[in-house]
Every structure is written in structure tokens, then in C-alpha cells.
Enzyme design. Structure first.
Site, PDB file in Angstrom:
ATOM      1  N   CYS A  15       0.793  -1.220   0.000  1.00 22.67           N
ATOM      2  CA  CYS A  15       0.000   0.000   0.000  1.00 22.67           C
ATOM      3  C   CYS A  15       0.831   1.278   0.000  1.00 22.67           C
ATOM      4  O   CYS A  15       1.990   1.277   0.378  1.00 22.67           O
ATOM      5  CB  CYS A  15      -0.867   0.066   1.257  1.00 22.67           C
ATOM      6  SG  CYS A  15      -1.884  -1.362   1.484  1.00 22.67           S
TER       7      CYS A  15
ATOM      8  N   GLY B 206       1.028   0.179  -5.125  1.00 24.91           N
ATOM      9  CA  GLY B 206      -0.191  -0.618  -5.116  1.00 24.91           C
ATOM     10  C   GLY B 206      -1.065  -0.311  -6.299  1.00 24.91           C
ATOM     11  O   GLY B 206      -1.356   0.861  -6.557  1.00 24.91           O
TER      12      GLY B 206
ATOM     13  N   ASN C 268      -0.643   1.106   5.639  1.00 23.43           N
ATOM     14  CA  ASN C 268       0.380   0.360   4.918  1.00 23.43           C
ATOM     15  C   ASN C 268       1.076  -0.526   5.934  1.00 23.43           C
ATOM     16  O   ASN C 268       1.618  -0.040   6.917  1.00 23.43           O
ATOM     17  CB  ASN C 268       1.386   1.338   4.282  1.00 23.43           C
ATOM     18  CG  ASN C 268       2.532   0.631   3.560  1.00 23.43           C
ATOM     19  OD1 ASN C 268       3.598   1.183   3.410  1.00 23.43           O
ATOM     20  ND2 ASN C 268       2.324  -0.584   3.120  1.00 23.43           N
ATOM     21  N   GLY C 269       1.059  -1.832   5.692  1.00 21.37           N
ATOM     22  CA  GLY C 269       1.703  -2.762   6.613  1.00 21.37           C
ATOM     23  C   GLY C 269       0.848  -3.984   6.834  1.00 21.37           C
ATOM     24  O   GLY C 269      -0.037  -4.287   6.020  1.00 21.37           O
TER      25      GLY C 269
ATOM     26  N   TYR D  97      14.171  -2.233  -3.578  1.00 21.28           N
ATOM     27  CA  TYR D  97      13.237  -2.361  -4.696  1.00 21.28           C
ATOM     28  C   TYR D  97      11.944  -1.541  -4.597  1.00 21.28           C
ATOM     29  O   TYR D  97      11.532  -0.913  -5.559  1.00 21.28           O
ATOM     30  CB  TYR D  97      12.873  -3.848  -4.867  1.00 21.28           C
ATOM     31  CG  TYR D  97      11.766  -4.081  -5.865  1.00 21.28           C
ATOM     32  CD1 TYR D  97      11.980  -3.874  -7.235  1.00 21.28           C
ATOM     33  CD2 TYR D  97      10.496  -4.466  -5.446  1.00 21.28           C
ATOM     34  CE1 TYR D  97      10.958  -4.059  -8.145  1.00 21.28           C
ATOM     35  CE2 TYR D  97       9.471  -4.650  -6.358  1.00 21.28           C
ATOM     36  CZ  TYR D  97       9.701  -4.450  -7.702  1.00 21.28           C
ATOM     37  OH  TYR D  97       8.706  -4.620  -8.604  1.00 21.28           O
TER      38      TYR D  97
ATOM     39  N   ASP E 223      17.630  -6.578  -9.020  1.00 22.40           N
ATOM     40  CA  ASP E 223      17.629  -6.259  -7.592  1.00 22.40           C
ATOM     41  C   ASP E 223      17.413  -7.486  -6.724  1.00 22.40           C
ATOM     42  O   ASP E 223      17.829  -7.517  -5.572  1.00 22.40           O
ATOM     43  CB  ASP E 223      16.542  -5.224  -7.294  1.00 22.40           C
ATOM     44  CG  ASP E 223      15.164  -5.787  -7.551  1.00 22.40           C
ATOM     45  OD1 ASP E 223      14.905  -6.218  -8.693  1.00 22.40           O
ATOM     46  OD2 ASP E 223      14.351  -5.841  -6.602  1.00 22.40           O
TER      47      ASP E 223
ATOM     48  N   CYS F  44       7.787 -12.951   4.382  1.00 27.70           N
ATOM     49  CA  CYS F  44       7.615 -11.662   5.063  1.00 27.70           C
ATOM     50  C   CYS F  44       6.250 -11.655   5.744  1.00 27.70           C
ATOM     51  O   CYS F  44       5.260 -12.047   5.134  1.00 27.70           O
ATOM     52  CB  CYS F  44       7.683 -10.507   4.063  1.00 27.70           C
ATOM     53  SG  CYS F  44       7.297  -8.918   4.821  1.00 27.70           S
TER      54      CYS F  44
ATOM     55  N   CYS G  88      15.104  -4.243   9.127  1.00 23.32           N
ATOM     56  CA  CYS G  88      14.504  -5.573   9.096  1.00 23.32           C
ATOM     57  C   CYS G  88      15.195  -6.349   7.975  1.00 23.32           C
ATOM     58  O   CYS G  88      15.251  -5.890   6.834  1.00 23.32           O
ATOM     59  CB  CYS G  88      13.003  -5.517   8.824  1.00 23.32           C
ATOM     60  SG  CYS G  88      12.284  -7.179   8.693  1.00 23.32           S
TER      61      CYS G  88
HETATM   62  S1  SF4 Z   1      12.951  -6.901   5.121  1.00 18.01           S
HETATM   63 FE1  SF4 Z   1      11.395  -7.454   6.638  1.00 18.01          FE
HETATM   64  S2  SF4 Z   1       9.633  -6.142   6.172  1.00 18.01           S
HETATM   65 FE2  SF4 Z   1      11.012  -6.082   4.393  1.00 18.01          FE
HETATM   66  S3  SF4 Z   1      10.268  -7.658   2.981  1.00 18.01           S
HETATM   67 FE3  SF4 Z   1      11.861  -8.637   4.262  1.00 18.01          FE
HETATM   68  S4  SF4 Z   1      10.772  -9.508   6.044  1.00 18.01           S
HETATM   69 FE4  SF4 Z   1       9.369  -8.060   5.018  1.00 18.01          FE
END
Ligand code: SF4
Length: 497
Positions: free
Chosen positions: A35, A61, A136-137, A277, A381, A417, A468
Site C-alpha cells: 500500500c 499498489g 500500509n503494513g 526495490y 535487484d 515476510c 529488518c
Molecule cells: S525486510 Fe522485513 S519487512 Fe522487508 S520484505 Fe523482508 S521480512 Fe518483510
């Protein structure tokens, strides 16, 4: 067009059967964000500003788009399936979405969840009045929270985690006031959320304590703008004030942003894929220029995996900046040897390997003079399943490439993810359970190199524990509840190969 009632009880037009286009997905098998969110408060009519911001953020999106504005004591919402320009394609909308406070949303599709019910913004009405949200999330504990609220008698209209987020916020704000309620909701919500929220004519921006998804605040002569990325501010002629901080809840008032509170967190976990990306290269996320981080990735790749070759060619458009970086560092000339048809349909659900191969051929062609007899370094990428890369390598060979060396501007994706990206289940990643040599063999390249995690972290220029890296390491910055895992994997398994 069919006409129906939006949740605000007003008449709204829903565009159906629109075919989303995703110009950056050669085969729809790239990781995809879910999103974009935007918000506006100022002196001008908000609709046009929100519309421009959403069009700028279309890359985040393409499944649905929506805008909500406040006027005449109510929040009006209009949303539909398709691109922003397809949903807002008539001259009646600006007379319907009046008012100078509003929020907007675009959403990306994951298989099995593409439906009008999940289009944003979401809206509820309670004793406070009207409350609308763009999100978004992904709320990882949405299922237990939904069950808990249902036991208390609350009713849900959708299966979306955004509705759970909205209900939690609406209930807690009603019981504890705005600041206390948002704080209470933050204590209960797990996962990722970058949010624009309206309570009647009040506008708020909220970001989860790990800051997984981006959110930025800007100002133009027309007023204040909140957006997922700075490129939307640029296009609107707004200057960036600052990022919304992880864990922060900010009210955007006529006199400026008022911080309600910032929930402390021992660390942040900005999604590394925003830099690799998702985000537009002309955006700056948490003070890092996205384009620069991609160029750096190319530099790292060239240092980590040098090879004698004649030309560096990107997979368009996703590999372009990394390829340029590789070329700069190695001194090997850069060229555009692959040309993409930007107007062919997405091939998200292709039933057979042969059909997907044809679809990739429809989308990509080669410039033979740039390839014939040459040792090519092909840069992208990321690789998810590997099917597309295999087809592109084969396309280059059939166009006369003497050698094809694949270089990837991110480490191998090995884990799902849970924070808002439609990454496949573990066993669908080409890198799961395979060595680099086995992946090379699978895609048919002469050599293969992925940038290292150290190279990735240095390219972004933030400390490793502020990012992350869950899909690269399987180690997530917050607990991934087993129930969320089950639901997520079920959803992902409905993906048709
Ligand atoms: S880095 Fe973390 S938030 Fe980003 S796509 Fe990978 S698991 Fe998902």
C-alpha cells in the site's frame, strides 16, 4: 461502473473489473508492497492534492485506490478497483469529495485477497463521529484481536487486518481519548503499520514502533501533506519537514504537527526492501536516498563478484540503478540491452511454465547489437522464484550473448515476510535449500553473485540492527505469532504458480 453505497452511507461509484497494470513486474513474481498512504490538511480543496499524491505513489499498489475527505460534518469515501486514474476517472468526484482535510490509499493485490472489501480507506462511525484510516503494513496479531473483539459483540465486515486496526483504534480512542487510546492500541497491535487517520476533521499520522514501513511529513503553500514516500511531496511542490518517527503519533493541525507521544522501542526495523526495490529511486526514506543506496549496492556487487565482461545490462526497470553502480565500480560499459513493453498485461497467474515463458517474451525484447558475441553481466535487484531470471538468461543467449553472468543487488530471499509484503512461502523461493551453484545451474547462468548482507547494510548506510532483514535471515525484529504464520501461509499457498 456500478453504483453502491460506501461505508459512509453516501453514494459512491465503484469501478469494477479493472485490470491492474504493474509496469515494474516482468512476471508479477517480484516481491510486492501492499500500500501507499497519504493525508492532507490545509487551505485548498484536498481531493486534487490527494489524487496527485496517490498517482505519484502508484508503484506501491495497483489493485485499488480510494480517497476520503471531510465536509459538511461527515467523511465521504470513494474507492474502487484498479489504478488511481481508473478509479477517479470522472468529473463528478471533486464535487463529491469536497473539504480541506482528507486521506488516501492505494493497495497491492496478493492472490486470494483481491476484492473491493479490502480497498482503503476504511471508515467506521461511532459515538465520536466518523473515523477513517489508510494503512500500509500488516497486523500480525489481527486474527486473535478480531476473535477477542467478536466475543465482545463487535461485528466485522471484512477479513482485512486494516479493519481490525481501525476497530482497535476506534474502541480505544472512544474509551481513553485520542492520545491515550492510540497508545493503548499501540500496546496491543503487533506487526507493521504506517497510518493516516481521520477522526472527523482531525488528521493524524501514526507509525509502528519499529518503523517498518515509511511515512513522511511535508509542507507546501497549500498545507501539510503526509505520504509514504518523499517523491509525492516533491511532485506537490512540498518540502519535507521530517519522517514520522517510529512509534510516533502526530496530529496535523492548522498550526503544524503536534506530537501526541512517541512509544519507546529498543530498536527500529526499517524494511531493507524499501531501499532495494519497493520505493521509488527519487525518494528519501528515513534520511537515506533510495537511488544512492541502489548505486552503492552495485558498487558492492562489483567488488564482491568481479568478472571479466564486455557490457553491464540491467533487468528493466528494477535492476537499473544497481547495474549503473556495477558499471561505475568495474569500469565495464553500461547498456540497455533489454527493452520492456510497459503496456502488456500483468501475468500474475499463469497456469503453466510455457504460458509464463510466452508472457515474459511478450514483455521483453533484446537489442541484439548490444548483446551479440558479448560477455554480458545481467543485473537485477532480487530473485524470488527464479523463473523470470531463467527466461531472461535464455533470451540473452538466444540473442547471441557469449556469456551471461548474473549479479543480484540483494542477498538471497529465504524466508517469508509477515510485515506487508507478498513474499511466497519458504519452499517457493529459489534460494531455499539450494546452494548458489545450484541456483546458478537452475537459471542457466555462467556465474551468479548476490550481494552480501554486510554489503547490503553498508549500501543502505544504517546500522544492521536498525533494519529488518527477516526475509534474508529468517530472524524477525518482532515475534511472528504462529497463528499469523498459519493464516499468512494459507493465503500465500493460494498463489497459483
Ligand atoms: S525486510 Fe522485513 S519487512 Fe522487508 S520484505 Fe523482508 S521480512 Fe518483510
Amino acid at each position: 461502473m456500478v453504483t453502491t453505497r460506501t461505508t459512509s452511507g453516501k453514494r459512491g461509484a465503484l469501478t469494477v473489473d479493472s485490470q491492474p497494470q504493474d509496469s515494474d513486474h516482468i512476471d508479477g513474481l517480484k516481491p510486492s508492497d501492499h500500500c501507499a498512504v497519504v493525508g492532507y490538511r490545509g487551505n485548498d480543496p484536498g481531493f486534487g492534492i490527494l489524487l496527485t499524491a496517490l498517482k505519484t505513489l502508484q508503484h506501491r499498489g495497483q489493485e485499488s485506490a480510494g480517497i476520503a475527505t471531510f465536509s459538511n460534518s461527515t467523511i465521504n469515501v470513494r474507492k474502487g478497483m484498479g489504478l488511481v486514474a481508473e478509479v477517479f476517472n470522472d468529473r463528478y468526484t471533486d464535487s463529491y469529495l469536497t473539504g480541506n482535510v482528507g486521506i488516501g490509499h492505494t493497495r497491492y493485490s496478493t492472490a486470494g485477497t483481491k476484492s473491493m472489501e479490502n480497498a482503503g480507506p476504511f471508515l467506521v462511525t461511532n459515538s465520536l463521529g466518523h473515523i477513517a484510516i489508510s494503512h500500509n503494513g500488516e497486523i500480525t496479531n489481527a486474527d486473535p484481536l478480531r476473535e477477542e473483539m467478536m466475543k465482545l459483540g463487535l461485528t466485522f465486515l471484512t477479513t482485512s487486518d486494516t479493519e481490525v486496526l481501525l476497530m482497535e483504534l476506534a474502541r480505544d480512542i472512544t474509551n481513553y481519548g485520542v492520545a491515550g487510546g492510540i497508545k493503548m492500541a499501540m500496546d496491543r497491535l503487533k506487526g507493521s503499520y504506517a497510518v493516516t487517520l481521520m477522526i472527523n476533521d482531525r488528521l493524524f499520522a501514526i507509525r509502528d514502533p519499529l518503523g517498518i514501513r515509511p511515512l513522511v511529513l511535508g509542507k507546501s503553500d497549500a498545507g501539510y501533506i503526509v505520504a509514504s514516500e518523499t517523491c509525492a511531496l516533491d511532485i506537490l511542490g512540498a518540502r519535507k519537514i521530517r519522517d514520522i518517527k517510529p512509534g510516533e503519533a502526530v496530529e496535523i493541525t492548522d498550526s503544524g504537527p503536534q506530537v501526541l507521544f512517541q512509544k519507546p522501542s529498543p530498536r527500529t526495523a526499517h524494511c531493507m526492501f524499501e531501499y532495494v526495490y519497493f520505493a521509488r529511486p527519487d525518494s528519501v526514506i528515513d534520511n537515506v536516498e533510495v537511488f544512492k543506496s541502489r548505486i552503492n549496492l552495485g558498487h558492492h556487487l562489483a567488488r564482491e563478484y568481479p568478472v571479466e565482461a564486455d557490457v553491464v545490462i540491467p533487468v528493466p526497470d528494477s535492476g537499473r540503478a544497481q547495474a549503473l553502480g556495477y558499471s561505475q565500480e568495474s569500469g565495464i560499459p553500461y547498456s540497455e540491452g533489454l527493452i520492456k513493453n510497459r503496456f502488456s498485461d500483468r501475468t500474475f497467474i499463469m497456469p503453466t511454465q510455457e504460458a509464463r515463458k510466452k508472457a515474459v517474451a511478450l514483455k521483453l525484447n533484446t537489442i541484439k547489437s548490444e548483446i551479440e558475441g558479448k560477455r554480458v553481466i545481467l543485473v537485477d535487484d532480487s530473485i524470488v522464484r527464479g523463473n523470470t531470471m531463467k527466461h531472461i538468461v535464455s533470451l540473452l543467449r538466444s540473442s547471441g550473448a557469449a556469456e551471461v553472468h548474473v549479479r543480484i543487488g540483494s542477498p538471497p530471499i529465504v524466508a517469508p515476510c509477515y510485515f506487508g509484503v507478498d513474499m511466497k512461502t519458504k519452499d517457493q523461493f529459489v534460494a531455499t535449500g539450494r546452494t548458489i551453484e545450484e541456483i546458478r545451474e537452475e537459471i542457466g547462468a555462467d556465474s551468479l553473485g548476490y550481494v552480501s548482507i554486510t554489503g547490503l547494510v553498508e549500501s543502505i548506510g544504517k546500522p544492521e540492527n536498525s533494519l529488518c532483514l527477516g526475509c534474508l535471515t529468517g530472524m524477525y525484529p518482532t515475534q511472528v505469532p504462529s497463528q499469523a504464520k498459519t493464516v499468512r501461509q494459507k493465503e500465500l499457498e493460494s498463489f497459483t504458480e
